[in-house]
Design a protein around this motif. Structure first.
Motif: not given
Length: 60
Positions: A38-40, A49-53, A44-46, A9-12
């Protein structure tokens, strides 16, 4: 699972805000508000990615 939905939701929301700023209001990509949003979104995307890793490491 709730955390994943919250991140989605935050990303969208960031994507919608950026779209509104740039296409709706004509802000330049270098506008400080656009850069901040954009930095925010990047952060969020990072986080995703960290959670997936971390989840992948737990499986192995």
């Amino acid at each position: 699972m709730e955390m994943k939905l919250q991140l989605e939701r935050r990303i969208q929301s960031c994507i919608n805000d950026l779209s509104d700023m740039v296409t709706g209001h004509g802000f330049a990509l270098t506008d400080p508000d656009v850069v901040r949003k954009s930095m925010e979104l990047d952060e969020l995307i990072l986080e995703v990615m960290r959670n997936q890793r971390a989840a992948t490491k737990k499986v192995h």
